[in-house]
Design an enzyme around this catalytic site. Structure first.
Site, PDB file in Angstrom:
ATOM      1  N   GLY A  36       0.776  -1.230   0.000  1.00  0.00           N
ATOM      2  CA  GLY A  36       0.000   0.000   0.000  1.00  0.00           C
ATOM      3  C   GLY A  36       0.810   1.285   0.000  1.00  0.00           C
ATOM      4  O   GLY A  36       0.275   2.354  -0.282  1.00  0.00           O
ATOM      5  N   ASP A  37       2.116   1.199   0.309  1.00  0.00           N
ATOM      6  CA  ASP A  37       2.975   2.392   0.315  1.00  0.00           C
ATOM      7  C   ASP A  37       4.375   1.993  -0.152  1.00  0.00           C
ATOM      8  O   ASP A  37       5.376   2.381   0.428  1.00  0.00           O
ATOM      9  CB  ASP A  37       3.029   2.998   1.718  1.00  0.00           C
ATOM     10  CG  ASP A  37       3.653   4.392   1.752  1.00  0.00           C
ATOM     11  OD1 ASP A  37       3.656   5.062   0.693  1.00  0.00           O
ATOM     12  OD2 ASP A  37       4.142   4.810   2.811  1.00  0.00           O
ATOM     13  N   LEU A  38       4.421   1.207  -1.221  1.00  0.00           N
ATOM     14  CA  LEU A  38       5.695   0.665  -1.699  1.00  0.00           C
ATOM     15  C   LEU A  38       6.445   1.724  -2.510  1.00  0.00           C
ATOM     16  O   LEU A  38       5.969   2.161  -3.552  1.00  0.00           O
ATOM     17  CB  LEU A  38       5.447  -0.574  -2.557  1.00  0.00           C
ATOM     18  CG  LEU A  38       6.702  -1.327  -2.984  1.00  0.00           C
ATOM     19  CD1 LEU A  38       7.432  -1.918  -1.793  1.00  0.00           C
ATOM     20  CD2 LEU A  38       6.363  -2.425  -3.991  1.00  0.00           C
ATOM     21  N   ASN A  67       3.148   4.036  -6.555  1.00  0.00           N
ATOM     22  CA  ASN A  67       3.880   5.003  -5.743  1.00  0.00           C
ATOM     23  C   ASN A  67       5.328   5.134  -6.193  1.00  0.00           C
ATOM     24  O   ASN A  67       5.942   6.202  -6.084  1.00  0.00           O
ATOM     25  CB  ASN A  67       3.829   4.565  -4.274  1.00  0.00           C
ATOM     26  CG  ASN A  67       3.920   5.718  -3.301  1.00  0.00           C
ATOM     27  OD1 ASN A  67       4.145   6.855  -3.670  1.00  0.00           O
ATOM     28  ND2 ASN A  67       3.746   5.417  -2.033  1.00  0.00           N
TER      29      ASN A  67
END
Length: 301
Positions: free
Chosen positions: A170-172, A202
């Site tokens: 989700g926040d790679l 991202n």
């Protein structure tokens, strides 16, 4: 009487010594600690940071496969593996984006390996993207609104045509991947459930400190080619998600009055790479200073 330090209970419970604060964010205190001869990371979540337990559950589920190991957790305290570093972003900042891109794709491949019993409570990708849908177009600078409209439409289309969902970090991005004794490992997961191709979105805007590299058309194209090659995901879908996530990042920033200039600057390049721009003139954006970072991370929300 002063309040006890945030780490006091954890130090006692896990017999930790030598605690040194290495970071404080809006959601947590992060310490380096020792137990015997071994080093650990202790993360103590603030009340606002309890939502991070979803990402911790995702990391536990990975059991060290491409991810930092979670050894123990208790209430708002998490004891995890110490990773010496550096961050993968350092490779890009040193001028070798292609090596970093291949490493990032390989890490994502490990994260997306099918595993039984996925964690419960992951955030559906449609809910994750809701701020983009719900932020009125009038909140963006007027010259850029056509690009935002396109990003909103792409997000809606991608969600409507999503393949079977899988658990996502989700926040790679580059600076959430650190080198350790076991190789490259992710940290700071958010825990999302959705389209596998979203996971790479991202990365197209990162790392901080390498703006000119990240927004260069050649970089965007090479990253899309490499991600598609290594992971087998549709190249067009990867680029469309990069566009949608760039706008989503701005929606998060607008909600907390943070600057969006850098995102506005990269969005036309992402749209062009995805084939949605055509030849129409682009809004003028100010020239970005070297080293200026993107303010877009969910963790900063």
């Amino acid at each position: 009487m002063s309040a006890p330090a945030p780490h006091t209970d954890a130090a006692t419970h896990w017999a930790l010594t030598g605690l040194t604060l290495i970071a404080e964010t809006a959601t947590s205190h992060v310490y380096r600690a020792r137990r015997g001869a071994d080093h650990y990371v202790l993360k103590v979540l603030k009340p606002y940071g309890i939502d991070e337990l979803t990402g911790i559950a995702f990391l536990e589920w990975l059991d060290g496969d491409g991810a930092v190991r979670i050894f123990e957790r208790r209430d708002n305290m998490v004891l995890m593996e110490w990773l010496d570093g550096p961050e993968l972003g350092a490779t890009v900042r040193a001028g070798d984006d292609m090596t970093a891109t291949r490493i990032l794709a390989d890490v994502a491949r490990h994260l997306h390996t099918p595993r039984p019993r996925p964690p419960e409570g992951l955030t559906p990708l449609a809910d994750w993207c809701a701020p983009l849908r719900d932020t009125p177009l009038t909140c963006w600078p007027e010259p850029h609104r056509p690009n935002i409209e396109m990003a909103k439409a792409l997000a809606a289309s991608l969600l409507a045509s999503s393949p079977p969902p899988i658990p996502l970090h989700g926040d790679l991005h580059h600076d959430n991947i650190l080198k350790g004794s076991r190789g490259w490992c992710v940290i700071d997961a958010k825990g999302v459930l959705g389209d596998p191709a979203y996971e790479l979105a991202n990365a197209f805007q990162n790392p901080i400190g390498a703006l000119e590299t990240a927004r260069a058309p050649a970089t965007i194209a090479a990253r899309a080619d490499t991600f598609a090659e290594i992971l087998g995901y549709d190249r067009q879908r990867l680029l469309d998600w990069a566009v949608a996530h760039c706008a989503l990042s701005m929606a998060w920033s607008l909600a907390t009055a943070r600057p969006i200039d850098a995102n506005l600057a990269i969005l036309p390049n992402l749209l062009a790479a995805a084939g949605h721009l055509g030849a129409r003139a682009q809004p003028k954006t100010r020239r970005l200073r070297a080293g200026e970072g993107f303010l877009f991370r969910k963790s900063e929300k």
